[in-house]
Design an enzyme around this catalytic site. Structure first.
Site, PDB file in Angstrom:
ATOM      1  N   GLY A 208       0.782  -1.239   0.000  1.00  0.00           N
ATOM      2  CA  GLY A 208       0.000   0.000   0.000  1.00  0.00           C
ATOM      3  C   GLY A 208       0.810   1.283   0.000  1.00  0.00           C
ATOM      4  O   GLY A 208       0.350   2.307  -0.489  1.00  0.00           O
TER       5      GLY A 208
ATOM      6  N   ASP B 247      -4.669   1.843  10.804  1.00  0.00           N
ATOM      7  CA  ASP B 247      -6.083   1.628  11.111  1.00  0.00           C
ATOM      8  C   ASP B 247      -6.161   1.054  12.530  1.00  0.00           C
ATOM      9  O   ASP B 247      -6.250   1.795  13.504  1.00  0.00           O
ATOM     10  CB  ASP B 247      -6.615   0.686  10.020  1.00  0.00           C
ATOM     11  CG  ASP B 247      -8.065   0.308  10.176  1.00  0.00           C
ATOM     12  OD1 ASP B 247      -8.875   0.730   9.352  1.00  0.00           O
ATOM     13  OD2 ASP B 247      -8.395  -0.433  11.099  1.00  0.00           O
TER      14      ASP B 247
HETATM   15  P1  IMP Z   1      -3.804  -1.939  10.522  1.00  0.00           P
HETATM   16  O1  IMP Z   1      -2.924  -3.111  10.843  1.00  0.00           O
HETATM   17  O2  IMP Z   1      -5.247  -2.262  10.859  1.00  0.00           O
HETATM   18  O3  IMP Z   1      -3.349  -0.652  11.155  1.00  0.00           O
HETATM   19  O4  IMP Z   1      -3.809  -1.737   8.973  1.00  0.00           O
HETATM   20  C1  IMP Z   1      -2.665  -1.431   8.304  1.00  0.00           C
HETATM   21  C2  IMP Z   1      -2.683  -1.856   6.858  1.00  0.00           C
HETATM   22  O5  IMP Z   1      -3.968  -2.289   6.417  1.00  0.00           O
HETATM   23  C3  IMP Z   1      -2.334  -0.680   5.996  1.00  0.00           C
HETATM   24  O6  IMP Z   1      -0.948  -0.644   5.756  1.00  0.00           O
HETATM   25  C4  IMP Z   1      -3.124  -0.919   4.733  1.00  0.00           C
HETATM   26  O7  IMP Z   1      -2.381  -1.712   3.847  1.00  0.00           O
HETATM   27  C5  IMP Z   1      -4.322  -1.683   5.205  1.00  0.00           C
HETATM   28  N1  IMP Z   1      -5.451  -0.757   5.442  1.00  0.00           N
HETATM   29  C6  IMP Z   1      -5.870  -0.231   6.606  1.00  0.00           C
HETATM   30  N2  IMP Z   1      -6.939   0.568   6.441  1.00  0.00           N
HETATM   31  C7  IMP Z   1      -7.185   0.547   5.110  1.00  0.00           C
HETATM   32  C8  IMP Z   1      -8.159   1.228   4.289  1.00  0.00           C
HETATM   33  O8  IMP Z   1      -9.020   1.988   4.730  1.00  0.00           O
HETATM   34  N3  IMP Z   1      -8.074   0.965   2.950  1.00  0.00           N
HETATM   35  C9  IMP Z   1      -7.152   0.140   2.392  1.00  0.00           C
HETATM   36  N4  IMP Z   1      -6.223  -0.489   3.125  1.00  0.00           N
HETATM   37  C10 IMP Z   1      -6.236  -0.288   4.472  1.00  0.00           C
END
Ligand code: IMP
Length: 189
Positions: A59, A117
């Site tokens: 991403g 996130d």
């Molecule tokens: P986390 O582990 O939940 O903080 O998410 C981190 C990873 O999930 C990010 O590096 C993104 O690749 C993916 N991600 C989190 N939120 C989104 C979103 O709203 N759209 C797309 N990818 C997301």
């Protein structure tokens, strides 16, 4: 072949990605302004160090490319792949990280994330990195969703705090679709 991304001709601010409708949220020129501000802060803070930017795939590739072009201090670049979403719009809660390609001991690491996130990806990554004798560790993330955070992760350089909505574009995907959109869109309520 059915198109995955369809632009709404009557309303140019709306697109359909696979089965969901998204609305334009941050235009590419505004993303670049945010990036300029972050880059100036990093250039100042690292004036006498040589950071290693660790790009979290996939991403962060767009963000990393634009940010790194604005970095004026000497630096190194490496990548690590992380996966937690699969084809969903919610994190699975399980984070898979690839192996680090080199020994990072003694380095000043700056993790480049596209979006934080739940914070679980960043937390896993920080745990993995602190197993090595790195000199310092900071994180830069273009977007942070404070309301979704499950883990208290330190993000020193945040581009923008956003509501807890699902995002697509500028490297971020919905089930691997929409990554190449130059602007950032948010899921329509
Ligand atoms: P986390 O582990 O939940 O903080 O998410 C981190 C990873 O999930 C990010 O590096 C993104 O690749 C993916 N991600 C989190 N939120 C989104 C979103 O709203 N759209 C797309 N990818 C997301």
């Amino acid at each position: 072949m059915r198109k995955e991304v369809i632009f709404n001709e009557e309303n140019p601010s709306e697109i359909t990605v696979l089965d969901r409708v998204f609305k334009k949220f941050i235009a590419s020129e505004d993303i670049l302004k945010i990036i300029n501000d972050i880059a100036s802060r990093i250039n100042k803070d690292y004036a006498d160090r040589k950071p290693l930017f660790l790009i979290v795939l996939k991403g962060s590739v767009f963000f990393a490319a634009d940010l790194l072009k604005k970095i004026s201090v000497d630096c190194e670049i490496d990548t690590i792949a992380a996966k937690s979403y699969g084809r969903n719009i919610e994190s699975s809660g399980t984070v898979h990280l690839s192996e680090l390609s080199e020994n990072l001991s003694g380095k000043d690491i700056i993790i480049i994330e596209d979006i934080v996130d739940t914070g679980l990806t960043l937390q896993s990554l920080i745990e993995k990195l602190t197993e090595q004798r790195i000199n310092s560790l900071e994180t830069v993330s273009l977007l942070v969703k404070p309301a979704k955070l499950k883990s208290r992760v330190p993000v020193k350089y945040t581009g923008m705090e956003i509501p807890p909505d699902f995002i697509v574009g500028y490297g971020m995907d919905y089930a691997e679709a929409g990554r190449n959109l130059p602007d950032i869109y948010r899921l329509k309520a």
